[in-house]
Design a protein around this motif. Structure first.
Motif, PDB file in Angstrom:
ATOM      1  N   PRO B 211     121.043 197.657 -51.994  1.00 48.32           N
ATOM      2  CA  PRO B 211     120.493 196.404 -52.526  1.00 48.32           C
ATOM      3  C   PRO B 211     121.555 195.436 -53.058  1.00 48.32           C
ATOM      4  CG  PRO B 211     119.193 198.269 -53.285  1.00 48.32           C
ATOM      5  CD  PRO B 211     120.338 198.838 -52.512  1.00 48.32           C
ATOM      6  N   LYS B 215     122.224 191.697 -51.674  1.00 41.92           N
ATOM      7  CA  LYS B 215     122.073 190.551 -52.557  1.00 41.92           C
ATOM      8  C   LYS B 215     123.273 189.602 -52.435  1.00 41.92           C
ATOM      9  CE  LYS B 215     121.630 189.385 -57.439  1.00 41.92           C
ATOM     10  NZ  LYS B 215     121.460 189.895 -58.800  1.00 41.92           N
ATOM     11  N   THR B 218     123.739 188.157 -48.801  1.00 43.77           N
ATOM     12  CA  THR B 218     122.793 187.069 -48.520  1.00 43.77           C
ATOM     13  C   THR B 218     123.260 185.774 -49.195  1.00 43.77           C
ATOM     14  OG1 THR B 218     120.991 188.659 -48.364  1.00 43.77           O
ATOM     15  CG2 THR B 218     120.364 186.371 -48.675  1.00 43.77           C
ATOM     16  N   MET B 235     114.708 196.040 -46.137  1.00 40.53           N
ATOM     17  CA  MET B 235     114.502 196.347 -47.550  1.00 40.53           C
ATOM     18  C   MET B 235     114.183 197.827 -47.754  1.00 40.53           C
ATOM     19  SD  MET B 235     115.068 193.412 -48.850  1.00 40.53           S
ATOM     20  CE  MET B 235     114.547 193.524 -50.565  1.00 40.53           C
ATOM     21  N   TYR B 265     114.417 186.503 -44.830  1.00 42.73           N
ATOM     22  CA  TYR B 265     114.751 186.228 -46.233  1.00 42.73           C
ATOM     23  C   TYR B 265     113.797 185.219 -46.883  1.00 42.73           C
ATOM     24  CZ  TYR B 265     117.140 184.574 -50.382  1.00 42.73           C
ATOM     25  OH  TYR B 265     117.413 184.204 -51.666  1.00 42.73           O
ATOM     26  N   LYS B 269     112.023 185.685 -50.624  1.00 42.48           N
ATOM     27  CA  LYS B 269     112.904 185.163 -51.684  1.00 42.48           C
ATOM     28  C   LYS B 269     112.134 184.689 -52.917  1.00 42.48           C
ATOM     29  CE  LYS B 269     112.949 180.372 -50.439  1.00 42.48           C
ATOM     30  NZ  LYS B 269     113.629 179.103 -50.464  1.00 42.48           N
ATOM     31  N   TRP B 275     115.744 192.533 -55.393  1.00 36.72           N
ATOM     32  CA  TRP B 275     116.926 193.392 -55.164  1.00 36.72           C
ATOM     33  C   TRP B 275     116.922 194.652 -56.033  1.00 36.72           C
ATOM     34  CZ3 TRP B 275     118.594 191.471 -50.891  1.00 36.72           C
ATOM     35  CH2 TRP B 275     118.599 190.093 -50.694  1.00 36.72           C
ATOM     36  N   ASP B 276     115.976 194.743 -56.984  1.00 35.12           N
ATOM     37  CA  ASP B 276     115.978 195.905 -57.889  1.00 35.12           C
ATOM     38  C   ASP B 276     115.383 197.141 -57.212  1.00 35.12           C
ATOM     39  OD1 ASP B 276     116.993 194.231 -59.732  1.00 35.12           O
ATOM     40  OD2 ASP B 276     115.118 193.905 -60.801  1.00 35.12           O
TER      41      ASP B 276
END
Lengths: 343, 276
Positions: B211, B215, B218, B235, B265, B269, B275-276
């Motif tokens: 992740p 992050k 991107t 993901m 994305y 978004k 991203w966690d």
């Protein structure tokens, strides 16, 4: 519309017992719960309010064997279909959510579908409200209008009967000798009961100043960073009771039995309040903190389901209010969320 | 699309071979009783009877359907048990599930593929596919990063790609850890994107990795001028049932198992904490 006397209804249940596992509500103390029918049960509580246990347990079972020995098809179960008596409107409303997950989706869940097709639902009007009832806030009336086979309105010495499905029509036709035409006063009695119960729920909504669903739009997004979540989660003990008793919660765990020789998989209820729910083996956890998981529970009910299926995943049954040992009250959380948006 | 009558039933599968890739990563060559044909980017659920199940994206050629390869890092309960597997052991597979890499969009376009660490596994499958249709692509660029040379997955194979004339490739490690044979870059993967030489406004990018790597990568791609709707991400979430029912892998209004794992994305978004 039909009428069935109490005596005939007892005979009707005996008949149903041949083809179904019949369950009906009984009362102990202040709680009602479903129990397996026997002729010895003297006092089923067909009316009153919802049971403590949710209806979903007969459709999306708490523990279901979903695969065995790599065989295709479904592991055979020897049980008969269930006939559930005295189901209330708040539980029936839960089908909207459960159906959207298990049937009206890209994939079908054959276990749930089977139960939906084969189980018989004999619902009933609520004849009173308890303190935690707030169905009307969600736009749900305290008497069934859909998703039942037969609905009963408890009257003085019998029931007013409405059929709601093909299966309902069929079973009443087969046993037509038990049913009669209702008279006008019986029909009027139904209207009176329904009005009386609605008044009782409305009184709850007023007493607790519970917001109505037309105020729910955007309450999660607009409160996403609010401190309400941390505040409300401060007493949570992460027991998952709110998930287990909720008629709309559908999350589950696939659990493989610990026998390396034999492949056997269970599907068991899971709780999004538990820390590891969304954690991945690598260690990442999108909802590390308990308050994030509480927020997630509300997000799922009041943001996710409205967006993907146009339904609020709460039926106002109030079970989570009764079940929570930490006294987290969904009515209060909703009130705070709405207040924050409209203040 | 999944065809079994019972979506929870795994297909009996034999382990044909076990390849040790790094100290913590092994590749398993699997032969399901009934062939499972997947498209690159989709994932399968791999189970060991009596232990449990976990999701993985196959790392092998999507055009091969009678066997498939899955590259697995030992991190948790199920993967630890999987690492104990030997040739001829019986396991279970379900799937394939989820979305795939949209390779048909890449026709006559420039494509940048970025892999990080264990993310090389899905990306290897994608690269096999792209090598097959290389003639249709205007340009193909690969960037790979890993923590250190010792943990560099498929190192020999990726090194061999550096000899391909039709591939612009650079490899990097965060730290060389004194590996004297390592002749590629040292630094994060975001530091070797400057010379991709692409028409970024019209180019596509695919990112797969941990992740934190996705992050920052991107972010760099957006700074470079890539369009949000031309960036595809794989993901990693807790995908369990694979069919959007069990609730574990929700991202906003999507389930990673059904609507992902490959997401554009711009589709995700807007959701918090992706991203966690």
């Amino acid at each position: 519309m039909y009428y069935i006397s109490e005596n005939n209804f007892s005979r009707f249940l005996q008949i149903c017992d041949d083809d179904y596992d019949v369950f009906l509500p009984v009362k102990k103390g202040n709680n009602r719960f479903f129990t397996r029918y026997t002729q010895q049960i003297q006092q089923p509580v067909v009316g009153e309010v919802r049971t403590s246990d949710p209806l979903k347990a007969f459709f999306f079972r708490a523990r279901e064997k979903v695969a065995r020995d790599f065989e295709d098809g479904m592991p055979a179960e020897s049980r008969k279909p269930a006939c559930i008596v005295g189901v209330k409107a708040c539980d029936l409303a839960g089908f909207k959510v459960q159906d959207s997950v298990f049937i009206n989706n890209d994939y079908l869940d054959p276990f749930y579908k089977n139960e939906r097709e084969n189980n018989l639902i004999i619902s009933s009007d609520c004849t009173c409200a308890i303190d935690t009832c707030f169905c009307l806030a969600l736009g749900i009336k305290p008497y069934p209008i859909e998703n039942f086979d037969i609905n009963l309105t408890p009257l003085e010495n019998g029931y007013l009967v409405e059929v709601g499905s093909e299966a309902g029509i069929k079973i009443v036709e087969i046993h037509s000798q038990l049913f009669t035409e209702p008279n006008e006063s019986q029909k009027n009695e139904r209207d009176t009961i329904r009005e009386h119960t609605k008044d009782a729920v409305e009184k709850n909504i007023r007493n607790y100043t519970i917001p109505l669903k037309d105020k729910f739009e955007g309450i999660i997004e607009k409160n996403y960073e609010s401190d309400i979540w941390q505040d409300e989660a401060s007493t949570c003990v992460e027991c998952g009771a709110c998930n287990a008793i909720c008629p709309t919660c559908h999350c589950f765990l696939l659990y493989d039995q610990k026998d390396e020789k034999k492949m056997e998989r269970l599907r068991i209820w899971d709780s999004c309040m538990i820390k590891d729910f969304a954690r991945v083996a690598g260690g990442a956890n999108p909802r590390e903190k308990l308050w994030m998981r509480l927020r997630n529970r509300f997000e799922k009910k009041f943001d996710f389901f409205p967006k993907i299926a146009d339904i609020y995943a709460c039926t106002g049954c109030g079970r989570c209010v009764s079940a929570c040992p930490a006294k987290i009250d969904i009515r209060n959380v909703l009130k705070r969320l709405v207040h924050n948006v409209y203040k | 699309m999944y065809t079994s009558k019972n979506p929870y039933r795994p297909v009996k599968t034999i382990v044909l071979d076990v390849i040790t890739e790094t100290p913590t990563i092994k590749t398993f060559v699997l032969q399901p009783e009934t062939p499972i044909s997947f498209e690159t980017g989709q994932f399968i659920e791999f189970s060991v009877p009596g232990c449990g199940e976990a999701p993985f994206t196959p790392s092998s050629r999507p055009s091969v359907s009678d066997t498939l390869e899955v590259t697995i890092m030992r991190v948790g309960k199920v993967t630890t048990r999987i690492h104990e597997l030997k040739k001829n052991d019986i396991v279970g597979l379900r799937g394939p599930f989820g979305s795939r890499y949209p390779v048909e969009l890449f026709k006559d376009k420039e494509v940048l593929v970025i892999g990080g660490g264990c993310g090389f596994a899905p990306v290897r499958s994608l690269m096999y596919k792209l090598f097959e249709i290389r003639g249709d692509l205007k340009k193909l660029v690969f960037r790979g990063g890993c923590r250190n040379p010792k943990e560099f997955l498929y190192r020999d194979e990726l090194e061999s790609w550096t000899n391909k004339n039709d591939l612009n490739i650079r490899l990097t490690v965060d730290k060389s850890d004194g590996d004297t044979v390592w002749k590629h870059d040292v630094g994060l993967v975001t530091t070797i994107l400057g010379d991709v030489g692409m028409d970024v406004k019209n180019g596509f990018a695919v990112v797969c990795g941990p992740p934190i790597m996705m992050k920052f990568t991107t972010g760099t791609l957006l700074d470079m001028g890539f369009r949000e709707d031309n960036i595809f991400l794989s993901m990693e979430k807790n995908m369990s049932c694979g069919i959007g029912k069990c609730g574990h892998c929700r991202i906003g209004t999507y389930y990673a198992c059904k609507d992902g794992p490959v997401f554009r994305y711009d589709a995700i978004k807007k959701f918090p904490n992706i991203w966690d």
